[in-house]
Motif scaffolding. Sequence first.
Motif, PDB file in Angstrom:
ATOM      1  N   UNK A 146      27.954  19.579   1.427  1.00  0.00           N
ATOM      2  CA  UNK A 146      27.001  19.777   2.521  1.00  0.00           C
ATOM      3  C   UNK A 146      26.952  18.518   3.389  1.00  0.00           C
ATOM      4  N   UNK A 147      26.918  17.354   2.742  1.00  0.00           N
ATOM      5  CA  UNK A 147      26.888  16.075   3.466  1.00  0.00           C
ATOM      6  C   UNK A 147      28.183  15.846   4.246  1.00  0.00           C
ATOM      7  N   UNK A 148      29.319  16.181   3.632  1.00  0.00           N
ATOM      8  CA  UNK A 148      30.603  16.029   4.329  1.00  0.00           C
ATOM      9  C   UNK A 148      30.673  16.939   5.557  1.00  0.00           C
ATOM     10  N   UNK A 149      30.081  18.130   5.463  1.00  0.00           N
ATOM     11  CA  UNK A 149      30.028  19.020   6.628  1.00  0.00           C
ATOM     12  C   UNK A 149      29.193  18.387   7.746  1.00  0.00           C
ATOM     13  N   UNK A 150      28.077  17.785   7.366  1.00  0.00           N
ATOM     14  CA  UNK A 150      27.234  17.083   8.344  1.00  0.00           C
ATOM     15  C   UNK A 150      28.012  15.976   9.032  1.00  0.00           C
ATOM     16  N   UNK A 151      28.754  15.191   8.259  1.00  0.00           N
ATOM     17  CA  UNK A 151      29.531  14.098   8.855  1.00  0.00           C
ATOM     18  C   UNK A 151      30.587  14.642   9.822  1.00  0.00           C
ATOM     19  N   UNK A 152      31.229  15.760   9.461  1.00  0.00           N
ATOM     20  CA  UNK A 152      32.260  16.336  10.336  1.00  0.00           C
ATOM     21  C   UNK A 152      31.662  16.893  11.619  1.00  0.00           C
ATOM     22  N   UNK A 153      30.564  17.602  11.503  1.00  0.00           N
ATOM     23  CA  UNK A 153      29.917  18.177  12.692  1.00  0.00           C
ATOM     24  C   UNK A 153      29.543  17.081  13.682  1.00  0.00           C
ATOM     25  N   UNK A 166      16.963  13.573  13.964  1.00  0.00           N
ATOM     26  CA  UNK A 166      16.551  14.966  13.840  1.00  0.00           C
ATOM     27  C   UNK A 166      17.240  15.596  12.626  1.00  0.00           C
ATOM     28  N   UNK A 167      16.466  16.247  11.780  1.00  0.00           N
ATOM     29  CA  UNK A 167      17.030  16.829  10.570  1.00  0.00           C
ATOM     30  C   UNK A 167      17.725  18.152  10.884  1.00  0.00           C
ATOM     31  N   UNK A 168      18.776  18.443  10.091  1.00  0.00           N
ATOM     32  CA  UNK A 168      19.523  19.691  10.198  1.00  0.00           C
ATOM     33  C   UNK A 168      19.702  20.267   8.803  1.00  0.00           C
ATOM     34  N   UNK A 169      20.060  21.535   8.749  1.00  0.00           N
ATOM     35  CA  UNK A 169      20.192  22.220   7.469  1.00  0.00           C
ATOM     36  C   UNK A 169      21.653  22.608   7.231  1.00  0.00           C
ATOM     37  N   UNK A 170      22.129  22.285   6.037  1.00  0.00           N
ATOM     38  CA  UNK A 170      23.516  22.549   5.672  1.00  0.00           C
ATOM     39  C   UNK A 170      23.570  23.180   4.289  1.00  0.00           C
ATOM     40  N   UNK A 171      24.623  23.940   4.038  1.00  0.00           N
ATOM     41  CA  UNK A 171      24.882  24.511   2.720  1.00  0.00           C
ATOM     42  C   UNK A 171      26.212  23.971   2.215  1.00  0.00           C
ATOM     43  N   UNK A 172      26.235  23.504   0.976  1.00  0.00           N
ATOM     44  CA  UNK A 172      27.466  23.050   0.351  1.00  0.00           C
ATOM     45  C   UNK A 172      27.898  24.017  -0.735  1.00  0.00           C
ATOM     46  N   UNK A 173      29.202  24.290  -0.810  1.00  0.00           N
ATOM     47  CA  UNK A 173      29.747  25.234  -1.789  1.00  0.00           C
ATOM     48  C   UNK A 173      30.877  24.557  -2.553  1.00  0.00           C
ATOM     49  N   UNK A 174      30.785  24.614  -3.887  1.00  0.00           N
ATOM     50  CA  UNK A 174      31.778  23.931  -4.720  1.00  0.00           C
ATOM     51  C   UNK A 174      32.171  24.792  -5.906  1.00  0.00           C
ATOM     52  N   UNK A 175      33.469  24.958  -6.109  1.00  0.00           N
ATOM     53  CA  UNK A 175      33.998  25.497  -7.366  1.00  0.00           C
ATOM     54  C   UNK A 175      35.108  24.560  -7.800  1.00  0.00           C
TER      55      UNK A 175
END
Length: 368
Positions: free
Chosen positions: A337-344, A1-10
Motif C-alpha cells: 500500500x505504501x509503495x503504491x502511494x510512493x508511485x502515485x 493531505x491523507x489518502x487511502x490505499x489498499x495493499x495486496x500480498x501473496x
Amino acid sequence: MSEFYIGVMSGTSLDGIDIAYCEIEDDSFKLLACAAYPFDKELKGDILDVINTQTTLKNIGEIDSRLGKMYADALEMFIKEKSIEASKVRAIGLHGQTLWHEPENENPFSMQLGNANIITARLGITVVSDFRQKDIALGGQGAPFTPAFHQYLFSKLGANVAVLNIGGMANITLLGNRLSGYDTGCGNVLMDYWVSHYNGSSYDKDGEWAKSGTPNQELLREFLKEPYFSKSAPKSTGRELFGQKWLKAHLNNFAKKNQNNSYLKARDIQATLLELTVISIANEIKKSATTLLIGCGGGINNSYLMKRLQEELKGVKIVPSDEYGVSSEFMEAMAFAWLAHERIHKKCVKISSVSGALRDSILGAIYE
C-alpha cells in the motif's frame, strides 16, 4: 493531505492473500482494516507444477488471468466486508504472485503474475503493480523491497535495530546510517513442503512436528554448504533455488553418502529443516551489531522456531512488530500500500543500498 490505499500480498508460501486498507500521509501511516483470504488450492497446485516442471505459454497466460480473478474476488469481498467506499481508494498496490526470480541471470528478470487489468476493470480502482522490474533494469536484485518500508516505520528506534520477516523465504533489514537488507534464505517454504508431503498439513503449527524430531547435524551441515548462504549481499532468492528439487537432491546425496546408516525419520528431517531456517537467520544477525530484532511474517507464529532463534541470539531482544503498533501478519500488505502511494506521487524508493541498483528510482506500473 491523507489518502487511502489498499495493499495486496501473496507470498512464496502460497498460503493466503493478505489485504490491508491504509490511510497514508508523507509522514504518517495508519492501518484501518485488514483481512486474510484463502489461496485457491487448485491454482496453488498448478503454480507449483509450473515452478517445478516444464510448462507452456498457455499455462502461464492462464495462471496470470486466474490470479487476477482470484485477487479481484478477494478485494471485492474485502471492500464489502469492511464497508469501504471504493471511490475513496486512491490506488491498490499489488505485489502479484512470484513464479520465478532470477536477477543475476545473463538476462535478469523477476516474474510476478496476477493480471492487474482484471482488477481495475472489475473494481474501478487504479492498480499499481510490477514493482520489481525497474530496479532489476538498473542492475539491482529487485528484492527485498520491504526494508524501505521498515526504515519508514522504525528508523527512530536507533541504529542497532533489525527487522526479520519470515515468510516462505526469510529476509532481514538492518537499520542504521546506511540501510541494508537481504534474503537470508529459506523461511517456511521447505518446512511447509515437507509437512504437507508427509502429513497432509499446510504447515507445522507451532513447530510441534519438528519439536518431536531430532535434528541431524550432518545433514544440517550439508544444507548449510549451499553457496547462497556464504554469498555477500546484495542477494535475494526464492523457490527457484529453495524448492522441492533442492531438498530432494540433498536428501538423495545424504542417503548415498550414508548407505549403512541412511534412514532418517520424516520428523527428524523436519527438525533439521527448522534448524536450517534458524541457523541461517542467526548467522546473519550475528554479523551485525543488532540488539533489537523486530519480527513479522507468518513464521514468527511458530513458537518453537522463535524459541530456537532466541537461544541462538542470546544477546538480542526479539519482539513482534505488534509491540510497536505495526501488524506482524499484515506488514507486507501494508508495505505494498505504501509503495503504491510512493508511485502515485512519483517518489523514488530509497532501496538501491539494499538491492544493489545503480540508483534509487520510481517503482511500479500504473493501471488506471
